[in-house]
Design an enzyme around this catalytic site. Structure first.
Site, PDB file in Angstrom:
ATOM      1  N   CYS A  28       0.899  -1.152   0.000  1.00 29.50           N
ATOM      2  CA  CYS A  28       0.000   0.000   0.000  1.00 29.50           C
ATOM      3  C   CYS A  28       0.935   1.198   0.000  1.00 29.50           C
ATOM      4  O   CYS A  28       1.571   1.483   1.007  1.00 29.50           O
ATOM      5  CB  CYS A  28      -0.917   0.037   1.210  1.00 29.50           C
ATOM      6  SG  CYS A  28      -1.875   1.573   1.237  1.00 29.50           S
TER       7      CYS A  28
ATOM      8  N   CYS B 132      -0.500   4.119   2.540  1.00 29.73           N
ATOM      9  CA  CYS B 132      -0.525   3.946   3.991  1.00 29.73           C
ATOM     10  C   CYS B 132      -0.274   2.478   4.329  1.00 29.73           C
ATOM     11  O   CYS B 132       0.844   2.008   4.187  1.00 29.73           O
ATOM     12  CB  CYS B 132      -1.823   4.460   4.592  1.00 29.73           C
ATOM     13  SG  CYS B 132      -3.317   4.019   3.679  1.00 29.73           S
ATOM     14  N   SER B 133      -1.305   1.745   4.752  1.00 35.79           N
ATOM     15  CA  SER B 133      -1.072   0.366   5.147  1.00 35.79           C
ATOM     16  C   SER B 133      -2.289  -0.518   4.878  1.00 35.79           C
ATOM     17  O   SER B 133      -2.567  -1.432   5.642  1.00 35.79           O
ATOM     18  CB  SER B 133      -0.698   0.302   6.630  1.00 35.79           C
ATOM     19  OG  SER B 133      -1.729   0.924   7.382  1.00 35.79           O
ATOM     20  N   CYS B 134      -3.029  -0.242   3.806  1.00 39.17           N
ATOM     21  CA  CYS B 134      -4.215  -1.039   3.475  1.00 39.17           C
ATOM     22  C   CYS B 134      -3.814  -2.502   3.300  1.00 39.17           C
ATOM     23  O   CYS B 134      -2.793  -2.806   2.687  1.00 39.17           O
ATOM     24  CB  CYS B 134      -4.870  -0.518   2.192  1.00 39.17           C
ATOM     25  SG  CYS B 134      -5.445   1.176   2.367  1.00 39.17           S
TER      26      CYS B 134
HETATM   27 FE    FE Z   1      -3.420   2.108   2.758  1.00 31.69          FE
END
Ligand code: FE
Length: 198
Positions: A103, A106-108
């Site tokens: 991602c 961010c951190s999906c």
């Molecule tokens: Fe994300």
């Protein structure tokens, strides 16, 4: 509020605790709900769910087809659904084409099948570099791919959460679905490793 420099900052655990306390005091979160949520992701939602999905796909061609056609629906057949799992797209790794997930923003991450993301997945270095030089990053993580294997980097977002269907390792054709699930790792489902035969 006054400006702070990174050196002034408290460790992440303390800052998180302060934030939780503030939100609780203002009645914005219920600590018992939060504890339940954390416990769920620590104990019953994690890569073991994804491993069951992959093992079923390896042993049931019809399921595999459904999984690749509509990941969210096929994963829900096994009872795995919930936040961050609304739009899961499953991509298949083959000797010709290797998918790896990131991602960049961010951190999906597909929580219902993989749980919470590991810290390296959230690291700005991984997120930036795997896009620019995926072959180098994978090699650094211990996965050397043949030069003629195409690498496709899949960028997760709030719209799509990717899940890799890794290649079934040679020589595991006679294993049961449960035994196969025991071989599938989180890293293989993110595409930074392959599944190894026992
Ligand atoms: Fe994300």
């Amino acid at each position: 509020m006054s400006e702070t420099t990174p050196a002034d900052r408290l460790p992440i655990e303390l800052r998180t605790e302060a934030l939780e306390q503030l939100l609780t005091e203002r009645g914005l979160v219920d600590p018992s709900v939060m504890d339940k949520f954390i416990q769920t992701y620590e104990t019953s939602v994690g890569p073991m769910n994804g491993a069951k999905v992959i093992a079923k796909a390896w042993t049931d061609p019809d399921y595999r087809e459904r999984l690749l056609a509509d990941g969210t629906a096929a994963i829900a057949e096994l009872g795995f659904k919930g936040p961050q799992g609304e739009h899961i797209v499953v991509v298949e790794n083959t000797p010709q084409r290797h998918n790896v997930i990131v991602c960049t923003l961010c951190s999906c991450y597909p929580w219902p099948v993989l749980g919470l993301p590991p810290s390296w997945y959230k690291d700005p270095a991984y997120r930036a570099r795997v896009v620019r030089e995926p072959r180098v990053v994978l090699a650094e993580m211990g996965l050397e791919l043949p030069a003629d294997t195409e690498i496709v980097v899949r960028d997760s977002s709030s719209e799509v959460r990717w899940l890799v269907l890794p290649e079934q390792p040679a020589g595991t054709e006679d294993l049961s679905e449960q035994e196969l699930a025991g071989l599938v790792t989180r890293d293989a489902m993110v595409g930074v490793a392959k599944v190894k035969a026992p």
